[in-house]
Motif scaffolding. Sequence first.
Motif, PDB file in Angstrom:
ATOM      1  N   ARG A 139      -3.074  -3.146  -7.533  1.00 33.26           N
ATOM      2  CA  ARG A 139      -3.558  -4.484  -7.200  1.00 33.26           C
ATOM      3  C   ARG A 139      -5.056  -4.570  -6.919  1.00 33.26           C
ATOM      4  O   ARG A 139      -5.553  -5.646  -6.606  1.00 33.26           O
ATOM      5  N   ASP A 140      -5.781  -3.468  -7.003  1.00 31.09           N
ATOM      6  CA  ASP A 140      -7.219  -3.531  -6.760  1.00 31.09           C
ATOM      7  C   ASP A 140      -7.934  -2.489  -7.619  1.00 31.09           C
ATOM      8  O   ASP A 140      -7.348  -1.499  -8.052  1.00 31.09           O
TER       9      ASP A 140
ATOM     10  N   TYR B 157      -9.021  -5.451  -2.182  1.00 28.09           N
ATOM     11  CA  TYR B 157      -8.285  -6.510  -2.873  1.00 28.09           C
ATOM     12  C   TYR B 157      -9.128  -7.765  -3.028  1.00 28.09           C
ATOM     13  O   TYR B 157      -9.166  -8.383  -4.097  1.00 28.09           O
TER      14      TYR B 157
ATOM     15  N   LEU C   8      -3.896  -8.214   5.237  1.00 27.07           N
ATOM     16  CA  LEU C   8      -4.185  -8.661   3.873  1.00 27.07           C
ATOM     17  C   LEU C   8      -3.230  -9.775   3.471  1.00 27.07           C
ATOM     18  O   LEU C   8      -3.631 -10.773   2.868  1.00 27.07           O
TER      19      LEU C   8
ATOM     20  N   THR D 192     -11.655  -7.653  -5.673  1.00 25.24           N
ATOM     21  CA  THR D 192     -11.055  -7.701  -7.002  1.00 25.24           C
ATOM     22  C   THR D 192     -10.627  -9.113  -7.397  1.00 25.24           C
ATOM     23  O   THR D 192     -10.858  -9.542  -8.533  1.00 25.24           O
ATOM     24  N   TRP D 193     -10.016  -9.849  -6.461  1.00 22.78           N
ATOM     25  CA  TRP D 193      -9.360 -11.109  -6.808  1.00 22.78           C
ATOM     26  C   TRP D 193      -9.912 -12.348  -6.098  1.00 22.78           C
ATOM     27  O   TRP D 193      -9.470 -13.458  -6.384  1.00 22.78           O
TER      28      TRP D 193
ATOM     29  N   LYS E 231      -8.059  -1.703   2.432  1.00 20.74           N
ATOM     30  CA  LYS E 231      -7.262  -2.365   1.393  1.00 20.74           C
ATOM     31  C   LYS E 231      -7.603  -3.847   1.274  1.00 20.74           C
ATOM     32  O   LYS E 231      -7.609  -4.395   0.169  1.00 20.74           O
TER      33      LYS E 231
ATOM     34  N   PRO F   9      -2.625  -9.005  -9.727  1.00 19.94           N
ATOM     35  CA  PRO F   9      -2.695  -9.469  -8.334  1.00 19.94           C
ATOM     36  C   PRO F   9      -1.434  -9.108  -7.555  1.00 19.94           C
ATOM     37  O   PRO F   9      -0.364  -8.864  -8.125  1.00 19.94           O
ATOM     38  N   ASP F  10      -1.558  -9.084  -6.254  1.00 19.39           N
ATOM     39  CA  ASP F  10      -0.414  -8.883  -5.377  1.00 19.39           C
ATOM     40  C   ASP F  10       0.607  -9.997  -5.622  1.00 19.39           C
ATOM     41  O   ASP F  10       0.248 -11.164  -5.787  1.00 19.39           O
TER      42      ASP F  10
ATOM     43  N   ARG G  52      -5.126 -16.784  -9.916  1.00 17.78           N
ATOM     44  CA  ARG G  52      -4.417 -15.559  -9.502  1.00 17.78           C
ATOM     45  C   ARG G  52      -2.928 -15.640  -9.842  1.00 17.78           C
ATOM     46  O   ARG G  52      -2.333 -14.653 -10.290  1.00 17.78           O
TER      47      ARG G  52
ATOM     48  N   GLY H 214      -0.917  -0.541  -3.953  1.00 18.20           N
ATOM     49  CA  GLY H 214      -2.248  -0.247  -3.456  1.00 18.20           C
ATOM     50  C   GLY H 214      -2.355   1.216  -3.082  1.00 18.20           C
ATOM     51  O   GLY H 214      -1.370   1.848  -2.684  1.00 18.20           O
TER      52      GLY H 214
ATOM     53  N   GLU I 183       0.850  -1.197   0.000  1.00 16.89           N
ATOM     54  CA  GLU I 183       0.000   0.000   0.000  1.00 16.89           C
ATOM     55  C   GLU I 183       0.883   1.243   0.000  1.00 16.89           C
ATOM     56  O   GLU I 183       0.873   2.048   0.943  1.00 16.89           O
TER      57      GLU I 183
END
Length: 412
Positions: free
Chosen positions: A176-177, A347, A316, A350-351, A343, A195-196, A386, A148, A80
């Motif tokens: 990432r989001d 995230y 996270l 999103t994933w 966050k 993705p992260d 992912r 992020g 982040e």
Amino acid sequence: MTKAPLILFGACDRHNLGDLLLMRIAQALVAPRRVVVAGVAGRDLRPYGGPRTRALARVAQQWGRRHRDAPADLLHVGGELITCSLYEAAVMTLEPAAAAAVIALYDRDPSARQHWAQQVLQLRQRLAYLADKGLFARPGRFLHLALGGVEFARLPPDARAEAVRRLSSSDALTVRDRISRDALARVGIAAGLVPDAAVLTAELFGRRITAHARAGEAALVAGRFPQGYAAVQFAAEFGDDATLSGLAAALDCIAAQTGWGLVLFRAGAAPWHDDREVYLRLLQRLKAPAHLFDALNIWQICALLSHARLYLGSSLHGRIVAACFGVPGISLVPSDEQMRTGKAAAYLATWHPGEPTAVTPEALPAAVPMALAQPATALAQRQRARQMAFRRLAGPLLARLRTDATVPVSGP
């Protein structure tokens, strides 16, 4: 002709599972290229499984002498990073007693705390982890990988303007989001969505983590709870009495329903992260068998997560690492923030579609059956998706970084 090192820059200058793990992942992904690992401060996190960092200001100051005409390529390594202030970063690199003293002196005076942070870190900027190309006489490519920034729209105007300047000059920007991507799009900045990088944890470091699971505190926990355990983590903001009482009641309910033990662990020991004293206060309220996991080495933490039956926490990266090993998870948010999109929620939306996102402590008992009802095959398929998305979207860039920058240099 020698390859100039790549500067890897991130928040790996303080103890936090995600930031230390992301730097280790970045090092693996760009190998065999030599790297300089930089944070805002020089710190040695090797005892915790992390890197030894050099202060970015010092790296920039010495670059021309060490590498002559080589342009400085810099990769911002996940997390982040878009919204972390210089003051916050400076405090988080301190030991707890020193951090408490600084907070007491400066926390209520924005001008004074900004001046202090600039003096300590020798950086003239408001946002800590968005590097300024102007630091280097010959800046190369500045790249941003899976950052992020869910609080971007809430930044003070001067900090937001600085973020816009830095990110607008990026040579490759990914976030990432969707919330971060959409917030940047509203100010005219196009960012890719990836993705992260921690989704690669098991793929890259599975053997190392398995070895750690056989030794140290991770092995002790497995022996104590042969029937299984839930790995539980939460930030210091959960430390008020009412929240702890509600959390204890929910955890006791989960333990009674499942027969599992409870293992409390810290995902971050830096200031403003997880507080051991708060965990001790929770232990006093619990009736179920519980263990306070004191290991702070990131590989021990990953080993703990890899063998858990369930992850419950506000971190996270605790959730992401657990998912790498097929462990279902539920993310925690404090009761007074349940309507905010943090966050983790951004995230996960999103994933991690179709999975539990972020719930309050009192909602945990109802969320657990839904989390445990997910078929293992579905969890594994989503995790593979992912991983494949990261490799597809970030792989070509990382492949170039592994081999680029063949230029004459004058020293190591």
